[in-house]
Design a protein around this motif. Structure first.
Motif, PDB file in Angstrom:
ATOM      1  N   MET A   1      -3.402 -10.193  19.584  1.00 26.32           N
ATOM      2  CA  MET A   1      -2.590  -9.125  19.036  1.00 26.32           C
ATOM      3  C   MET A   1      -2.729  -9.142  17.510  1.00 26.32           C
ATOM      4  N   SER A   2      -2.895  -7.989  16.924  1.00 24.93           N
ATOM      5  CA  SER A   2      -3.062  -7.917  15.480  1.00 24.93           C
ATOM      6  C   SER A   2      -1.708  -8.075  14.785  1.00 24.93           C
ATOM      7  N   LYS A   3      -1.784  -8.441  13.521  1.00 24.73           N
ATOM      8  CA  LYS A   3      -0.581  -8.641  12.719  1.00 24.73           C
ATOM      9  C   LYS A   3       0.176  -7.324  12.585  1.00 24.73           C
ATOM     10  N   LYS A   4       1.478  -7.393  12.707  1.00 25.25           N
ATOM     11  CA  LYS A   4       2.317  -6.224  12.428  1.00 25.25           C
ATOM     12  C   LYS A   4       2.666  -6.279  10.950  1.00 25.25           C
ATOM     13  N   TYR A   5       2.362  -5.212  10.258  1.00 23.37           N
ATOM     14  CA  TYR A   5       2.645  -5.167   8.839  1.00 23.37           C
ATOM     15  C   TYR A   5       4.104  -4.817   8.607  1.00 23.37           C
ATOM     16  N   THR A   6       4.628  -5.289   7.486  1.00 24.49           N
ATOM     17  CA  THR A   6       6.029  -5.079   7.147  1.00 24.49           C
ATOM     18  C   THR A   6       6.154  -4.063   6.013  1.00 24.49           C
ATOM     19  N   PHE A   7       7.406  -3.686   5.747  1.00 24.20           N
ATOM     20  CA  PHE A   7       7.671  -2.804   4.622  1.00 24.20           C
ATOM     21  C   PHE A   7       7.218  -3.455   3.317  1.00 24.20           C
ATOM     22  N   ASP A   8       7.441  -4.745   3.184  1.00 22.70           N
ATOM     23  CA  ASP A   8       6.990  -5.457   1.987  1.00 22.70           C
ATOM     24  C   ASP A   8       5.469  -5.390   1.838  1.00 22.70           C
ATOM     25  N   ASP A   9       4.746  -5.479   2.955  1.00 16.19           N
ATOM     26  CA  ASP A   9       3.287  -5.342   2.919  1.00 16.19           C
ATOM     27  C   ASP A   9       2.894  -3.974   2.378  1.00 16.19           C
ATOM     28  N   LEU A  10       3.608  -2.935   2.802  1.00 13.93           N
ATOM     29  CA  LEU A  10       3.321  -1.573   2.360  1.00 13.93           C
ATOM     30  C   LEU A  10       3.549  -1.445   0.851  1.00 13.93           C
ATOM     31  N   CYS A  11       4.644  -2.006   0.371  1.00 10.13           N
ATOM     32  CA  CYS A  11       4.931  -1.972  -1.068  1.00 10.13           C
ATOM     33  C   CYS A  11       3.881  -2.750  -1.850  1.00 10.13           C
ATOM     34  N   LEU A  12       3.462  -3.902  -1.338  1.00 17.71           N
ATOM     35  CA  LEU A  12       2.419  -4.689  -1.987  1.00 17.71           C
ATOM     36  C   LEU A  12       1.107  -3.922  -2.026  1.00 17.71           C
ATOM     37  N   LEU A  13       0.776  -3.222  -0.963  1.00 16.87           N
ATOM     38  CA  LEU A  13      -0.452  -2.429  -0.932  1.00 16.87           C
ATOM     39  C   LEU A  13      -0.444  -1.370  -2.029  1.00 16.87           C
ATOM     40  N   ALA A  14       0.682  -0.684  -2.196  1.00 20.09           N
ATOM     41  CA  ALA A  14       0.777   0.334  -3.255  1.00 20.09           C
ATOM     42  C   ALA A  14       0.553  -0.306  -4.618  1.00 20.09           C
ATOM     43  N   ARG A  15       1.162  -1.459  -4.830  1.00 21.37           N
ATOM     44  CA  ARG A  15       1.010  -2.155  -6.112  1.00 21.37           C
ATOM     45  C   ARG A  15      -0.441  -2.584  -6.326  1.00 21.37           C
ATOM     46  N   LEU A  16      -1.079  -3.102  -5.281  1.00 21.54           N
ATOM     47  CA  LEU A  16      -2.474  -3.538  -5.401  1.00 21.54           C
ATOM     48  C   LEU A  16      -3.416  -2.361  -5.672  1.00 21.54           C
ATOM     49  N   LEU A  17      -3.213  -1.260  -4.973  1.00 23.87           N
ATOM     50  CA  LEU A  17      -4.075  -0.098  -5.176  1.00 23.87           C
ATOM     51  C   LEU A  17      -3.936   0.468  -6.585  1.00 23.87           C
ATOM     52  N   ARG A  18      -2.751   0.348  -7.174  1.00 27.13           N
ATOM     53  CA  ARG A  18      -2.493   0.871  -8.515  1.00 27.13           C
ATOM     54  C   ARG A  18      -2.819  -0.143  -9.612  1.00 27.13           C
ATOM     55  N   SER A  19      -3.116  -1.383  -9.241  1.00 27.65           N
ATOM     56  CA  SER A  19      -3.358  -2.437 -10.227  1.00 27.65           C
ATOM     57  C   SER A  19      -4.688  -2.235 -10.947  1.00 27.65           C
ATOM     58  N   GLU A  20      -4.882  -3.011 -12.002  1.00 25.23           N
ATOM     59  CA  GLU A  20      -6.099  -2.901 -12.812  1.00 25.23           C
ATOM     60  C   GLU A  20      -7.370  -3.036 -11.973  1.00 25.23           C
ATOM     61  N   GLY A  21      -7.371  -3.911 -11.010  1.00 21.88           N
ATOM     62  CA  GLY A  21      -8.538  -4.089 -10.153  1.00 21.88           C
ATOM     63  C   GLY A  21      -8.488  -3.260  -8.886  1.00 21.88           C
ATOM     64  N   GLY A  22      -7.520  -2.359  -8.807  1.00 21.21           N
ATOM     65  CA  GLY A  22      -7.321  -1.564  -7.601  1.00 21.21           C
ATOM     66  C   GLY A  22      -8.268  -0.389  -7.487  1.00 21.21           C
ATOM     67  N   CYS A  23      -7.868   0.565  -6.696  1.00 21.60           N
ATOM     68  CA  CYS A  23      -8.678   1.740  -6.396  1.00 21.60           C
ATOM     69  C   CYS A  23      -8.624   2.737  -7.558  1.00 21.60           C
ATOM     70  N   PRO A  24      -9.778   3.133  -8.099  1.00 18.66           N
ATOM     71  CA  PRO A  24      -9.785   4.089  -9.213  1.00 18.66           C
ATOM     72  C   PRO A  24      -9.062   5.400  -8.884  1.00 18.66           C
ATOM     73  N   TRP A  25      -9.230   5.900  -7.669  1.00 17.71           N
ATOM     74  CA  TRP A  25      -8.568   7.151  -7.296  1.00 17.71           C
ATOM     75  C   TRP A  25      -7.050   6.981  -7.321  1.00 17.71           C
ATOM     76  N   ASP A  26      -6.547   5.917  -6.703  1.00 15.90           N
ATOM     77  CA  ASP A  26      -5.111   5.679  -6.662  1.00 15.90           C
ATOM     78  C   ASP A  26      -4.548   5.455  -8.064  1.00 15.90           C
ATOM     79  N   ARG A  27      -5.306   4.805  -8.911  1.00 20.21           N
ATOM     80  CA  ARG A  27      -4.832   4.512 -10.270  1.00 20.21           C
ATOM     81  C   ARG A  27      -4.630   5.773 -11.106  1.00 20.21           C
ATOM     82  N   GLU A  28      -5.382   6.830 -10.820  1.00 24.68           N
ATOM     83  CA  GLU A  28      -5.255   8.044 -11.644  1.00 24.68           C
ATOM     84  C   GLU A  28      -4.218   9.037 -11.117  1.00 24.68           C
ATOM     85  N   GLN A  29      -3.607   8.733  -9.982  1.00 27.87           N
ATOM     86  CA  GLN A  29      -2.653   9.672  -9.394  1.00 27.87           C
ATOM     87  C   GLN A  29      -1.318   9.672 -10.142  1.00 27.87           C
TER      88      GLN A  29
END
Length: 88
Positions: free
Chosen positions: A1-29
């Motif tokens: 069974m795969s890991k169930k992601y949590t709300f905290d995981d979702l918030c961390l993902l947003a932070r990572l995508l917006r971080s300096e090393g994150g996704c260029p597209w997400d960073r410019e939004q």
């Protein structure tokens, strides 16, 4: 069974995508650049409700939640509020 992601995981993902090393597209939004996305996701939730499709509703509610978390991350970066302020 795969890991169930949590709300905290979702918030961390947003932070990572917006971080300096994150996704260029997400960073410019901005709130305005993704404004249409939150509207679109809301309509998709309504469609899932109208179809009485629990699987589709789960997927679309997740997409809508992502929009809220992403906008909350923009607010956190601007030091105006964070997800906990929004929940409150």
């Amino acid at each position: 069974m795969s890991k169930k992601y949590t709300f905290d995981d979702l918030c961390l993902l947003a932070r990572l995508l917006r971080s300096e090393g994150g996704c260029p597209w997400d960073r410019e939004q901005t709130h305005k650049s993704i404004r249409k996305d939150i509207i679109e996701e809301t309509y998709e939730v309504i469609e899932a409700i109208d179809k009485d499709d629990p699987c589709l509703m789960r997927e679309e509610l997740g997409d809508l939640m992502w929009q809220v978390v992403f906008h909350a991350e923009l607010e956190r970066e601007a030091e105006r509020s964070d997800i906990n302020d929004i929940i409150h």
